[in-house]
Design an enzyme around this catalytic site. Sequence first.
Site, PDB file in Angstrom:
ATOM      1  N   SER A 171       0.820  -1.206   0.000  1.00 34.48           N
ATOM      2  CA  SER A 171       0.000   0.000   0.000  1.00 34.48           C
ATOM      3  C   SER A 171       0.857   1.260   0.000  1.00 34.48           C
ATOM      4  CB  SER A 171      -0.908   0.011   1.234  1.00 34.48           C
ATOM      5  OG  SER A 171      -1.603   1.239   1.354  1.00 34.48           O
ATOM      6  N   GLN A 193       0.726  -0.457  -4.786  1.00 38.81           N
ATOM      7  CA  GLN A 193      -0.557   0.235  -4.933  1.00 38.81           C
ATOM      8  C   GLN A 193      -0.351   1.735  -4.792  1.00 38.81           C
ATOM      9  OE1 GLN A 193      -2.115   1.663  -1.951  1.00 38.81           O
ATOM     10  NE2 GLN A 193      -3.920   2.451  -3.018  1.00 38.81           N
ATOM     11  N   TYR A 242      -2.175   5.530  -4.430  1.00 43.54           N
ATOM     12  CA  TYR A 242      -3.214   6.544  -4.339  1.00 43.54           C
ATOM     13  C   TYR A 242      -2.688   7.791  -5.040  1.00 43.54           C
ATOM     14  CZ  TYR A 242      -5.852   3.938  -0.802  1.00 43.54           C
ATOM     15  OH  TYR A 242      -6.594   2.999  -0.135  1.00 43.54           O
ATOM     16  N   THR A 253      -5.500   2.653  -7.161  1.00 43.00           N
ATOM     17  CA  THR A 253      -6.843   2.618  -6.574  1.00 43.00           C
ATOM     18  C   THR A 253      -7.613   3.838  -7.054  1.00 43.00           C
ATOM     19  OG1 THR A 253      -6.094   1.396  -4.637  1.00 43.00           O
ATOM     20  CG2 THR A 253      -8.138   2.629  -4.424  1.00 43.00           C
ATOM     21  N   LYS A 283      -7.757  -0.560  -9.726  1.00 37.08           N
ATOM     22  CA  LYS A 283      -8.548  -1.228  -8.698  1.00 37.08           C
ATOM     23  C   LYS A 283      -9.704  -0.328  -8.281  1.00 37.08           C
ATOM     24  CE  LYS A 283      -8.098  -3.120  -3.992  1.00 37.08           C
ATOM     25  NZ  LYS A 283      -8.915  -2.138  -3.257  1.00 37.08           N
ATOM     26  N   SER A 331     -14.005  -4.094  -7.720  1.00 32.97           N
ATOM     27  CA  SER A 331     -13.899  -3.894  -6.271  1.00 32.97           C
ATOM     28  C   SER A 331     -14.748  -2.721  -5.825  1.00 32.97           C
ATOM     29  CB  SER A 331     -12.428  -3.621  -5.894  1.00 32.97           C
ATOM     30  OG  SER A 331     -12.312  -3.212  -4.539  1.00 32.97           O
ATOM     31  N   HIS A 334     -13.972  -1.656  -2.689  1.00 29.36           N
ATOM     32  CA  HIS A 334     -13.092  -1.295  -1.565  1.00 29.36           C
ATOM     33  C   HIS A 334     -13.542  -1.979  -0.277  1.00 29.36           C
ATOM     34  CE1 HIS A 334      -9.772   1.720  -1.115  1.00 29.36           C
ATOM     35  NE2 HIS A 334      -9.927   1.398   0.160  1.00 29.36           N
ATOM     36  N   SER A 383     -13.060  -7.889  -2.511  1.00 25.09           N
ATOM     37  CA  SER A 383     -14.152  -7.505  -1.603  1.00 25.09           C
ATOM     38  C   SER A 383     -14.987  -8.727  -1.219  1.00 25.09           C
ATOM     39  CB  SER A 383     -15.082  -6.430  -2.183  1.00 25.09           C
ATOM     40  OG  SER A 383     -14.354  -5.260  -2.524  1.00 25.09           O
TER      41      SER A 383
END
Length: 365
Positions: free
Chosen positions: A109, A129, A131, A157, A234, A256, A258, A290
């Site tokens: 993450s 991942q 953001y 994401t 994602k 997804s 989340h 999920s």
Amino acid sequence: MTREQAPSLADVARLAQARLPRDLWDYVAGGSGAETTLAANRAALEEVSMLPRVLTGTRAPDPATRLLGSAAAAPFAVAPMAYQRLLHPDGELATAEAAAAAGVPFVVSTLSSVPVEQIARTGATTWFQLYWLRPPGLVESLVARAEDAGCEALVVTVDVPVMGRRLRDVRNSFALPDDVVAAHLADGAASRAHEPVPGESAIAAHTAATFAPGLGWADIARLRASTSLPLVLKGILDPRDALLAEESGVDAVVVSNHGGRQFDGAAPSIAALPAVADALAGRVAVYLDSGIRTGTDILRALACGAEGVLVGRPVLHGLAVDGARGVGHVLSLLAEELRDAMTLAGCADVAAVRALSTVRTVRTR
């Protein structure tokens, strides 16, 4: 943690809940709003029934596959999850160690509490991942770090323009302890995640100050042009967005919502999966995230069109109970349940699972 103590992921979850302070359990287990999407994820998975094949001669099914071109012992990866040192002092290092031992990818993450460089040294197959962040140049810097660390994919994401309103965290005035930080971020807003404010989530305040809400398709196109790594989006639920993702040159999408932590009212991921898979028709890889809680759930996802799944909260439960051993137990249980389900469904390999027929059954409660 022994198999006798926790013969299923539900048992691992109960052990984790008994061990964790209530506010931390709520942070892990909770969803956004009234948590309708959180509940719907499980209900919708349980409504997917499969038609097993018989007389196939299957004795020892092989769940091995390839995910984004990398060999995987089973068709699942560890989902990106923030701040894992909240649950165990080793945090992401423990989770990555267990993923490496299980032979499945680990998604690091942006909000990892351990830097990607340290995680990569565990030997795990790592994806990074992203953001989309406000500080100028930070996204580019993180991409470079991921590439230099040997990450094998980027996972953007796309369903967090703002953080969903997670009422459990608001009621608990949840904040990070001082010794748990976002290891990839050194921005001035970082302290907000550690400052409890009555009736507010400190993590939400930090996210609001750090995340850029205006992510668009042009940003994805620029990112695609800037890296040779496989690119994954994602948070896709609408087939129209899946087709736009294909036009942007991505290699995979993750269907997804989340884990029910963003838009409360979003469709269950498993319900959205078939239309996305049909729209992309194998041209772009499709994964599901999920609600996965059993090996049978993985079969359900593959039969509905996914090539693999991402597993989230059960991994955190295992981490909370017994660190790397606990995560290893969770991943081992999933793989064992998956092999059992494949045998019972008459499937020798992942391709046979994906050829299973499904029916929807509405269960009374």
